[in-house]
Design a protein around this motif. Structure first.
Motif, short mmCIF file in Angstrom:
data_model
loop_
_atom_site.label_atom_id
_atom_site.label_comp_id
_atom_site.label_asym_id
_atom_site.label_seq_id
_atom_site.Cartn_x
_atom_site.Cartn_y
_atom_site.Cartn_z
N SER A 106 43.81 40.60 39.27
CA SER A 106 45.07 40.48 38.52
C SER A 106 45.61 41.82 38.03
N HIS A 107 44.76 42.78 37.80
CA HIS A 107 45.19 44.08 37.29
C HIS A 107 45.56 45.07 38.40
N ILE A 108 45.42 44.66 39.67
CA ILE A 108 45.68 45.55 40.80
C ILE A 108 47.10 45.28 41.31
N SER A 109 47.93 46.32 41.32
CA SER A 109 49.34 46.13 41.70
C SER A 109 49.55 46.07 43.21
N MET A 124 35.88 43.02 33.66
CA MET A 124 36.54 43.56 32.48
C MET A 124 37.59 44.58 32.95
N HIS A 125 38.62 44.65 32.20
CA HIS A 125 39.69 45.59 32.50
C HIS A 125 39.76 46.64 31.39
N PRO A 126 40.48 47.74 31.59
CA PRO A 126 40.59 48.76 30.55
C PRO A 126 41.02 48.15 29.21
N GLY A 127 40.33 48.57 28.15
CA GLY A 127 40.64 48.08 26.81
C GLY A 127 39.93 46.80 26.43
N ALA A 128 39.16 46.23 27.37
CA ALA A 128 38.47 44.96 27.09
C ALA A 128 37.32 45.18 26.12
N VAL A 129 37.01 44.13 25.38
CA VAL A 129 35.90 44.14 24.44
C VAL A 129 34.80 43.26 25.01
N PHE A 130 33.55 43.73 24.94
CA PHE A 130 32.43 42.92 25.39
C PHE A 130 31.23 43.22 24.52
#
Length: 152
Positions: A88-91, A1-7
């Motif tokens: 995918s969220h890591i730059s 999960m990434h920031p802002g994700a819903v679970f």
């Protein structure tokens, strides 16, 4: 999960037993919504109900896609897709994925031994570098090719 994700949204619709667990890999801030509060909001706001139906639809579509991958894609393609998704969220151009091989195997629906063999092969090809600290992605394009070569 990434920031802002819903679970955990199933509990909003049905207060029965939980269907899964979640573990934070890093310090996180998590907000909870009780089933009763969600039901009250649904009664008061048709727009909230529409949003919840959209969320449920997205999750059903995602679960269908995950099941399809699990059934039809060979393990190397599934593992490549999971590593790409998890980074995918890591730059950073060479991101470090801090997961054990056992955890990675769980994500891919495979044994740790099978994942270890694939990671060794990818290591020899310069795609990843595996260590006790995690998995460093060295060649994202090569991993994308592995993930897409067996598309359904």
């Amino acid at each position: 999960m990434h920031p802002g994700a819903v679970f955990g949204e199933i509990a909003l619709f049905d207060p029965g037993p939980r269907t899964a667990t979640v573990t934070a890999l890093e310090q996180s801030r998590v907000l909870g919504i009780r089933n009763a509060d969600a039901m009250t909001a649904l009664q008061r706001s048709p727009d909230f109900g529409i949003d919840m139906l959209r969320l449920a639809g997205k999750r059903m579509r995602w679960m269908g896609y995950q099941l399809s991958e699990q059934v039809f894609l060979p393990l190397p393609a599934r593992l490549a897709k999971k590593v790409l998704h998890l980074t995918s969220h890591i730059s950073d151009p060479e991101p470090l994925l801090i997961l054990s091989q056992t955890e990675l195997a769980e994500f891919a629906g495979a044994s740790r031994e099978a994942v270890s063999k694939i990671l060794s092969r990818w290591g020899r090809s310069g795609i990843v570098s595996a260590s006790r600290g995690g998995l460093r992605l060295l060649n994202r394009d090569a991993l994308r090719d592995l993930a897409e070569i067996n598309e359904i």
